[in-house]
Design a protein around this motif. Structure first.
Motif, PDB file in Angstrom:
ATOM      1  N   VAL A 253       0.850  -1.182   0.000  1.00 13.88           N
ATOM      2  CA  VAL A 253       0.000   0.000   0.000  1.00 13.88           C
ATOM      3  C   VAL A 253       0.886   1.232   0.000  1.00 13.88           C
ATOM      4  N   THR A 254       0.688   2.118  -0.968  1.00 15.35           N
ATOM      5  CA  THR A 254       1.393   3.399  -1.021  1.00 15.35           C
ATOM      6  C   THR A 254       0.473   4.482  -0.470  1.00 15.35           C
ATOM      7  N   ILE A 255       1.008   5.322   0.406  1.00 12.58           N
ATOM      8  CA  ILE A 255       0.228   6.445   0.931  1.00 12.58           C
ATOM      9  C   ILE A 255       0.392   7.618  -0.027  1.00 12.58           C
ATOM     10  N   GLY A 256      -0.707   8.040  -0.614  1.00 14.62           N
ATOM     11  CA  GLY A 256      -0.688   9.104  -1.593  1.00 14.62           C
ATOM     12  C   GLY A 256      -0.739  10.469  -0.944  1.00 14.62           C
ATOM     13  N   PRO A 257      -0.783  11.518  -1.768  1.00 18.16           N
ATOM     14  CA  PRO A 257      -0.846  12.878  -1.228  1.00 18.16           C
ATOM     15  C   PRO A 257      -2.180  13.155  -0.569  1.00 18.16           C
ATOM     16  N   ARG A 258      -2.209  14.215   0.219  1.00 20.06           N
ATOM     17  CA  ARG A 258      -3.441  14.621   0.871  1.00 20.06           C
ATOM     18  C   ARG A 258      -4.480  14.997  -0.161  1.00 20.06           C
TER      19      ARG A 258
END
Length: 230
Positions: free
Chosen positions: A225-230
């Motif tokens: 899982v990649t945490i994307g931008p806000r």
């Protein structure tokens, strides 16, 4: 049947080795089911009856995936969990018969807006805003139960950017899969398509945009899982 606007698509997760997908009806989550995690959250890990909270079915997101950093938080936490998929409905299930109701298993991450959860606890409010936000349940494709080696033992782990943060064994659960699913079935009728996230071990922590989460339960499934931008 006619609707006043188009019905939303059915939430689903892929199935390993099959073209057909697993339709998600509800997502139940078991709280504080590993003693060391209970301690790190400031709670007593004695065997109180298990308690549950829920996420909406469309919070499920098949991995590998990118999850946008959610609004209203500056403290987004990861919690790696064994996920159990229900394939047969029932109530008041005997613990010895729970496996008759299990369709498969996988691994998922219970993403948590920890600052909102702390505020809810302090004010005696529900955890919904902390736990049940969009894309808060990334889950790997489900493995049919015949191919699952065990739901009672096996390493469960999570790393952030390659650094291991959580590392335990599903045998460390306070309440076993048989016990907490049996308890859940005393309160609600379990149905085909229900998913049960079975609690997280110690080591939870924050992630930021750009971080990559990897994890798994040995012999069952792994995820990214990649945490994307806000």
């Amino acid at each position: 049947m006619d609707y006043v606007f188009p019905a939303p698509p059915q939430a689903s997760i892929g199935v390993v080795g099959e073209a057909a997908r697993f339709p998600v009806r509800r997502i139940f989550c078991v709280g504080r089911n590993y003693a060391e995690h209970a301690r790190e959250m400031g709670n007593d890990p004695d065997r109180d009856p298990p308690f549950f909270f829920t996420k909406p079915c469309d919070a499920a997101l098949e991995t590998p995936c990118t999850v946008p950093y959610p609004p209203l938080t500056d403290n987004l936490h990861f919690e790696i969990e064994l996920v159990v998929a229900i394939g047969r409905g029932g109530t008041d299930i005997d613990p010895d018969r729970v496996m008759d109701y299990v369709w498969g298993a996988s691994v998922g991450v219970d993403l948590t807006r920890r600052d909102l959860q702390a505020e809810a606890k302090k004010m005696g409010r529900p955890w919904d805003w902390a736990k049940a936000f969009d894309a808060s349940a990334p889950i790997a494709p489900i493995v049919p139960i015949d191919a699952v080696p065990s739901l009672s033992e096996g390493r469960i782990w999570l790393a952030v950017n390659g650094e291991v943060r959580q590392d335990a064994d599903i045998g460390d659960m306070i309440w076993s899969v048989r016990e907490h699913i049996a308890t859940l079935s005393q309160s609600v009728r379990l149905s085909q398509g229900d998913l049960v996230m079975t609690g997280t071990p110690a080591g939870v922590g924050a992630v930021m945009p750009g971080d990559v989460i990897t994890g798994g339960v040995d012999g069952i499934a792994e995820l990214e899982v990649t945490i994307g931008p806000r």
